[in-house]
Scaffold this motif. Sequence first.
Motif, mmCIF file in Angstrom:
data_model
loop_
_atom_site.group_PDB
_atom_site.id
_atom_site.type_symbol
_atom_site.label_atom_id
_atom_site.label_comp_id
_atom_site.label_asym_id
_atom_site.label_seq_id
_atom_site.Cartn_x
_atom_site.Cartn_y
_atom_site.Cartn_z
ATOM 1 N N SER A 273 0.855 -1.186 0.000
ATOM 2 C CA SER A 273 0.000 0.000 0.000
ATOM 3 C C SER A 273 0.891 1.237 0.000
ATOM 4 C CB SER A 273 -0.920 0.018 1.233
ATOM 5 O OG SER A 273 -0.158 0.271 2.404
ATOM 6 N N LEU A 274 0.309 2.380 -0.272
ATOM 7 C CA LEU A 274 1.092 3.618 -0.299
ATOM 8 C C LEU A 274 1.678 3.937 1.070
ATOM 9 C CD1 LEU A 274 -1.037 5.966 -2.619
ATOM 10 C CD2 LEU A 274 0.742 4.293 -3.215
ATOM 11 N N ALA A 275 0.990 3.543 2.125
ATOM 12 C CA ALA A 275 1.497 3.807 3.481
ATOM 13 C C ALA A 275 2.821 3.096 3.721
ATOM 14 C CB ALA A 275 0.467 3.366 4.516
ATOM 15 N N ASP A 276 3.038 1.983 3.023
ATOM 16 C CA ASP A 276 4.279 1.213 3.199
ATOM 17 C C ASP A 276 5.499 1.903 2.594
ATOM 18 O OD1 ASP A 276 2.871 -0.819 4.461
ATOM 19 O OD2 ASP A 276 2.514 -1.917 2.589
ATOM 20 N N LEU A 277 5.299 3.024 1.915
ATOM 21 C CA LEU A 277 6.423 3.746 1.307
ATOM 22 C C LEU A 277 7.306 4.429 2.342
ATOM 23 C CD1 LEU A 277 4.620 5.390 -1.757
ATOM 24 C CD2 LEU A 277 6.131 3.392 -1.765
ATOM 25 N N ARG A 278 6.783 4.619 3.528
ATOM 26 C CA ARG A 278 7.571 5.277 4.573
ATOM 27 C C ARG A 278 8.914 4.567 4.759
ATOM 28 N NH1 ARG A 278 6.276 8.694 8.735
ATOM 29 N NH2 ARG A 278 4.027 8.418 8.344
ATOM 30 N N GLY A 279 9.996 5.364 4.719
ATOM 31 C CA GLY A 279 11.330 4.831 4.946
ATOM 32 C C GLY A 279 11.966 4.173 3.741
ATOM 33 N N LYS A 280 11.262 4.116 2.629
ATOM 34 C CA LYS A 280 11.789 3.410 1.456
ATOM 35 C C LYS A 280 12.623 4.338 0.566
ATOM 36 C CE LYS A 280 9.654 -0.471 2.386
ATOM 37 N NZ LYS A 280 8.984 -0.073 3.646
ATOM 38 N N LYS A 281 13.537 3.710 -0.195
ATOM 39 C CA LYS A 281 14.324 4.434 -1.192
ATOM 40 C C LYS A 281 13.525 4.446 -2.498
ATOM 41 C CE LYS A 281 17.779 1.624 -0.779
ATOM 42 N NZ LYS A 281 19.089 0.949 -1.018
ATOM 43 N N ILE A 282 13.211 5.652 -2.983
ATOM 44 C CA ILE A 282 12.340 5.777 -4.152
ATOM 45 C C ILE A 282 13.071 6.504 -5.275
ATOM 46 C CG2 ILE A 282 10.134 6.652 -5.003
ATOM 47 C CD1 ILE A 282 9.109 6.638 -2.131
ATOM 48 N N ALA A 283 13.099 5.901 -6.454
ATOM 49 C CA ALA A 283 13.721 6.546 -7.617
ATOM 50 C C ALA A 283 12.954 7.816 -7.952
ATOM 51 C CB ALA A 283 13.707 5.591 -8.808
ATOM 52 N N TYR A 284 13.727 8.880 -8.265
ATOM 53 C CA TYR A 284 13.097 10.194 -8.397
ATOM 54 C C TYR A 284 13.846 11.040 -9.426
ATOM 55 C CZ TYR A 284 11.550 14.882 -6.945
ATOM 56 O OH TYR A 284 11.048 16.148 -6.915
ATOM 57 N N SER A 285 13.094 11.578 -10.366
ATOM 58 C CA SER A 285 13.667 12.489 -11.361
ATOM 59 C C SER A 285 12.830 13.761 -11.369
ATOM 60 C CB SER A 285 13.652 11.843 -12.748
ATOM 61 O OG SER A 285 14.145 12.735 -13.712
ATOM 62 N N ALA A 286 13.413 14.842 -10.869
ATOM 63 C CA ALA A 286 12.650 16.070 -10.630
ATOM 64 C C ALA A 286 11.994 16.635 -11.878
ATOM 65 C CB ALA A 286 13.565 17.124 -10.002
ATOM 66 N N GLY A 287 12.649 16.527 -13.024
ATOM 67 C CA GLY A 287 12.139 17.178 -14.220
ATOM 68 C C GLY A 287 11.301 16.302 -15.120
ATOM 69 N N GLN A 288 10.903 15.128 -14.644
ATOM 70 C CA GLN A 288 10.127 14.212 -15.460
ATOM 71 C C GLN A 288 8.782 13.902 -14.816
ATOM 72 O OE1 GLN A 288 13.608 11.259 -15.914
ATOM 73 N NE2 GLN A 288 12.626 11.175 -17.926
ATOM 74 N N ALA A 289 7.883 13.353 -15.629
ATOM 75 C CA ALA A 289 6.551 13.023 -15.132
ATOM 76 C C ALA A 289 6.626 12.052 -13.953
ATOM 77 C CB ALA A 289 5.718 12.413 -16.261
ATOM 78 N N GLN A 290 7.616 11.143 -13.994
ATOM 79 C CA GLN A 290 7.761 10.174 -12.915
ATOM 80 C C GLN A 290 8.044 10.865 -11.584
ATOM 81 O OE1 GLN A 290 9.135 10.089 -15.924
ATOM 82 N NE2 GLN A 290 9.609 8.017 -16.611
ATOM 83 N N GLY A 291 8.842 11.947 -11.628
ATOM 84 C CA GLY A 291 9.151 12.680 -10.402
ATOM 85 C C GLY A 291 7.928 13.335 -9.811
ATOM 86 N N ALA A 292 7.129 13.961 -10.659
ATOM 87 C CA ALA A 292 5.898 14.591 -10.185
ATOM 88 C C ALA A 292 4.950 13.547 -9.618
ATOM 89 C CB ALA A 292 5.234 15.360 -11.326
ATOM 90 N N LEU A 293 4.908 12.382 -10.267
ATOM 91 C CA LEU A 293 4.029 11.310 -9.775
ATOM 92 C C LEU A 293 4.451 10.876 -8.382
ATOM 93 C CD1 LEU A 293 1.752 9.271 -10.275
ATOM 94 C CD2 LEU A 293 3.462 7.742 -11.285
ATOM 95 N N VAL A 294 5.748 10.753 -8.152
ATOM 96 C CA VAL A 294 6.234 10.365 -6.822
ATOM 97 C C VAL A 294 5.759 11.368 -5.771
ATOM 98 C CG1 VAL A 294 8.310 10.193 -5.376
ATOM 99 C CG2 VAL A 294 8.223 9.040 -7.592
ATOM 100 N N LEU A 295 5.871 12.651 -6.071
ATOM 101 C CA LEU A 295 5.437 13.668 -5.107
ATOM 102 C C LEU A 295 3.937 13.597 -4.860
ATOM 103 C CD1 LEU A 295 7.570 16.754 -6.225
ATOM 104 C CD2 LEU A 295 8.003 15.162 -4.335
ATOM 105 N N ARG A 296 3.176 13.329 -5.899
ATOM 106 C CA ARG A 296 1.726 13.217 -5.740
ATOM 107 C C ARG A 296 1.352 11.973 -4.944
ATOM 108 N NH1 ARG A 296 -0.736 13.300 -11.430
ATOM 109 N NH2 ARG A 296 -2.714 13.526 -10.295
ATOM 110 N N VAL A 297 2.113 10.901 -5.139
ATOM 111 C CA VAL A 297 1.881 9.677 -4.375
ATOM 112 C C VAL A 297 2.153 9.927 -2.893
ATOM 113 C CG1 VAL A 297 2.851 7.388 -3.901
ATOM 114 C CG2 VAL A 297 2.243 8.026 -6.242
ATOM 115 N N LEU A 298 3.257 10.603 -2.599
ATOM 116 C CA LEU A 298 3.576 10.913 -1.203
ATOM 117 C C LEU A 298 2.483 11.779 -0.587
ATOM 118 C CD1 LEU A 298 7.426 11.643 -1.376
ATOM 119 C CD2 LEU A 298 6.276 9.543 -0.630
ATOM 120 N N GLN A 299 2.015 12.751 -1.356
ATOM 121 C CA GLN A 299 0.943 13.621 -0.880
ATOM 122 C C GLN A 299 -0.299 12.810 -0.538
ATOM 123 O OE1 GLN A 299 -1.024 16.295 -3.773
ATOM 124 N NE2 GLN A 299 -0.554 17.983 -2.377
#
Length: 352
Positions: free
Chosen positions: A142-168
Motif C-alpha cells: 500500500s502507499l502507506a508502506d512507502l515510509r522509509g523506502k528508497k524511491i527513484a526520483y527524477s525532478a524534471g520528469q513526469a515520474q518525479g511529479a508522480l512520486v510527489l503526488r503519491v507521497l501527498q
Amino acid sequence: MIKHPRGTVVAALAVVLALAAGCSEEQAATKLELTAALPDQVPSGTVLRLGDPQIQAIVGASGLDKELSNVTIEWANISGGPQSIQAFRADKLDCSAVADIPSLFAAWTGTATKIVFQSVTVDPLEHPIYKLGVAPGVSVTSLADLRGKKIAYSAGQAQGALVLRVLQKAGLSQKDVQLVELTSTGDSYVTALGSKAVDVAPIGAQNIKLYETKYPGASSIFTGIRDDASTLYCLTSAVEDANKAAALKAYIAVRTKALLWANDHPAEYAKAYYQDTQGLSEADAKAVVEIGGTKAIPANWDAAVTRLQETADLLATEQNHDKLDVTTLVDRRFEKVQAAAAGDKVVTGDAA
C-alpha cells in the motif's frame, strides 16, 4: 570599363533598396501574434521538426500522411522532457510529445514553450501510465508502506511529479522517504529495482510484466492517481512563425485523427509502432496496446489546465520553484482545432 550615368546608378540603388525593404516586410509578416487567428493556408515547403514517434508510425500506417502534403515533416526520434528541452535549446526541434511536466520545467529553466495538443485516457485509473515497481524482497502493498523506502526520483520528469503526488496522497513528506535522484531513461528504473539500488520506482505499466518476469520476487502496486496527461508542446518561436503555425494547425488535425484511428485499429497500431519500430513481439505489442487503454480527445482543455496548475503548485512548493500561471503555457487556439477534427468523438466529464 563602361561608365554609367549617375542617374542610372541612383535608380539601380533604389531598386536594390526597394527589394531589401520588401524582403524585410516579408520576414516581418511571418511573425504571428499569439492572439491572432491561426492561418489556414500552409505555404509550400513549410518545415516542421517533430519529435512524435508514435504518431509518426500511426500516420504512415493509416495513410493520413496524405493530408499533410503541403507540410515537410522532419521526424526526430525524440520524446520526453530531457531530450526535447535539450533539442529545443539547440534549435533542432519545433515540437515534441511529452506528458505535462516538461512544459513546466521548460518555463522554470528559461525555455519558452506552448502546449498545442491535449489527449486523455478513457477510464484513466484503470489504465495508468505508471505503476509503482517494488524491488525483490521489499514489502510494499500500500502507499502507506512507502515510509522509509528508497524511491527513484527524477525532478524534471513526469515520474518525479508522480512520486510527489503519491507521497501527498499517502500523507507522507519527502522527509519520510529517501528520494534517489535517477533520470528515467530506457530501462534504468527497472535495472535500479532489480539491483536493489532503490526499493520503489515508477515503471511504465507496459514494462511491469517484463520487470516481474525478469526479477523473481519483484512486485508492483497501483498508485490510484490519474497520470494520463499527454501533450504536444512546441517552442513558442515556432508557434509565432505564421508558416509553422499554419502547418501545426494541419498537423494537430491529423494527429487527432491518428489517435482515433489507433483506437479503431489496435492490431495495425501495435504492429506499426510497437513491433516495427520498438521491436516487440506480436503478443507483447498487443498486450501493451491493451494496457494503454483507449485514448480520447477532450471537448475542451479546462480540466487538463486545472490539473496542470495543481501539479505546478505542488512542484513549486516541493521543489522550491517560482509560482507559475500555467495558462501562459497553453495555446488554446489549437483546442478548437483538435475538437473539430474529432467531431462527435470528443469526450466530456471525468474522462476529460
